[in-house]
Design a protein around this motif. Structure first.
Motif, PDB file in Angstrom:
ATOM      1  N   LYS A  55       0.833  -1.288  -0.063  1.00 31.14           N
ATOM      2  CA  LYS A  55       0.012   0.021  -0.311  1.00 31.14           C
ATOM      3  C   LYS A  55       0.547   1.011   0.130  1.00 31.14           C
ATOM      4  O   LYS A  55       0.315   2.014   0.000  1.00 31.14           O
ATOM      5  N   ARG A  57       1.951   1.818   2.286  1.00 30.14           N
ATOM      6  CA  ARG A  57       0.809   3.003   3.494  1.00 30.14           C
ATOM      7  C   ARG A  57       2.722   3.555   4.735  1.00 30.14           C
ATOM      8  O   ARG A  57       3.243   2.572   5.297  1.00 30.14           O
ATOM      9  N   SER A 142      -7.791  -0.537   4.445  1.00 29.34           N
ATOM     10  CA  SER A 142      -8.943  -0.523   2.609  1.00 29.34           C
ATOM     11  C   SER A 142      -7.735  -1.275   1.735  1.00 29.34           C
ATOM     12  O   SER A 142      -6.736  -1.000   2.187  1.00 29.34           O
ATOM     13  N   ASN A 144      -6.511  -0.356  -0.854  1.00 26.45           N
ATOM     14  CA  ASN A 144      -5.637   1.188  -1.457  1.00 26.45           C
ATOM     15  C   ASN A 144      -4.501   1.065  -1.872  1.00 26.45           C
ATOM     16  O   ASN A 144      -3.911   0.922  -0.740  1.00 26.45           O
ATOM     17  N   SER A 150     -10.629   4.334  -0.920  1.00 25.47           N
ATOM     18  CA  SER A 150     -10.787   2.853  -0.738  1.00 25.47           C
ATOM     19  C   SER A 150     -11.451   1.870  -1.783  1.00 25.47           C
ATOM     20  O   SER A 150     -13.028   3.177  -2.100  1.00 25.47           O
ATOM     21  N   HIS A 228      -5.934  11.531   3.229  1.00 25.37           N
ATOM     22  CA  HIS A 228      -6.956  10.364   2.716  1.00 25.37           C
ATOM     23  C   HIS A 228      -8.153  10.308   1.431  1.00 25.37           C
ATOM     24  O   HIS A 228      -8.395  11.498   1.497  1.00 25.37           O
TER      25      HIS A 228
HETATM   26 MG    MG Z   1      -7.965   2.987   4.609  1.00 27.71          MG
END
Ligand code: MG
Ligand code: TXA
Length: 319
Positions: A55, A57, A142, A144, A150, A228
């Motif tokens: 991701k 992330r 999520s 994405n 998402s 986000h």
């Molecule tokens: Mg998320």
């Protein structure tokens, strides 16, 4: 950050087949009633690490652990408070995530080093079937790329993560379309860290509800610090649709027909806030695919699911 190696992404409708990948420490995207999640064995730190890589992330943004039974909640947490018991009784399985003190079984990478863990029991039959076939809880943000809206369909998952994850367990478009409501359930008041699929009004029927002060929100729910739920296009919140100027470079989604509807690149009129919640992220993605510059969104009333929509729009507009 490490880039994902390119892999072949298998599409399947078989939960047992998808669970095989999870057992091998691989990632599987799957449908829930809120949005599609990207799952890994919550007790396998190396597998969880792959989620952050796939991701892109930030490592300090903790993950929600998805469970199929109350026994799993007990294993993941140090204490199930009376408030948590009430919330579980009323809303599990469903679009509610509760934050509790974590147990020693939870790897650090899951919680981003926090002393708490976020737990949710989805009610989607395919998600429950996957959890059952795997036999262990699943960490799942999520599905994405970090910062994108998402995914509410399996094809949106492929657009973001195809070639980066082992498997997508296919289901229909998701029913709610926005993420779960996240509640800190450690004390005797339900502190709403993120509004979502379960409206605060519902929670207020079984518990005292509180919203955190701005000063305490950031440390309590690290994800709220990041940009986000946002398309590439600039989102503009609209109160009076008659004031929006139509153009080929712009899109509109709302409850009333705007003037010059046919002159927008995309125009979507929805019946109510629930339909807007269901359609919004797919609409954002559709607009990005056709290089729309500005997306006008008519604000829903500040009640029910409308509150979560307003929260996502505020985050998407801020950039
Ligand atoms: Mg998320
Ligand atoms: O509906 C959903 O919640 C979806 C589906 C897949 O279940 N999942 C989801 O996960 O939206 P994600 O990672 O995109 O968002 C999780 C949110 C983040 O804002 C994160 O910071 C917060 O939950 N969170 C996770 N663990 C937490 C914790 N221990 N304390 C406070 N907030 C936490």
């Amino acid at each position: 950050m490490v880039e994902s190696p390119l892999v072949k992404t298998l599409l399947t409708t078989s939960a047992p087949e998808a669970a095989e990948f999870l057992r091998r420490g691989e990632l599987v995207a799957f449908p829930t009633e809120t949005v599609y999640g990207l799952g890994a064995n919550a007790f396998d730190a190396a597998a969880v690490e792959r989620i952050f890589v796939a991701k892109s992330r930030p490592a300090d943004n903790p993950l929600i652990v998805h469970v199929a039974s109350i026994g799993d909640v007990a294993r993941l947490t140090r204490e199930i408070t009376p408030l948590a018991n009430r919330l579980i009784g009323a809303f599990f399985p469903g679009p509610l995530t509760i934050v509790l003190p974590r147990s020693a079984d939870v790897p650090d990478i899951v919680t981003g080093g926090l002393e708490t863990v976020a737990v949710r029991m989805p009610r989607h039959p395919v998600a429950l079937e996957l959890l059952g076939a795997a036999g262990f809880p699943l960490c799942a943000p999520s599905a994405n790329r970090s910062g994108r809206p998402s995914p509410t369909t399996w094809s949106a998952v492929i657009d973001d993560l195809g070639g980066r994850i082992a498997c997508v367990l296919q289901g229909k478009a998701t029913e709610i379309g926005l993420e779960s409501t996240v509640v800190d359930a450690r004390g005797d008041e339900a502190v709403i860290l993120r509004e979502g699929g379960l409206p605060a009004e519902e929670i207020a029927k079984v518990a005292r509800v509180r919203f955190p002060a701005a000063s305490e929100e950031a440390p309590a729910s690290p994800g709220t610090r990041y940009r986000h739920y946002a398309p590439s296009a600039q989102v503009r919140r609209v109160v009076h649709p008659e004031e929006v100027r139509a153009s080929r470079d712009a899109a509109f989604i709302g409850f009333h027909h705007p003037k010059g509807a046919a002159d927008f690149a995309r125009c979507r009129v929805v019946a109510d806030a629930a339909e807007m919640a269901r359609e919004l992220f797919a609409f954002f993605r559709d607009c990005d695919a056709s290089a729309v510059g500005t997306i006008y969104v008519e604000l829903p009333a500040e009640e029910g699911i409308g509150r979560a929509i307003r929260d996502r729009l505020e985050r998407a507009e801020r950039r």
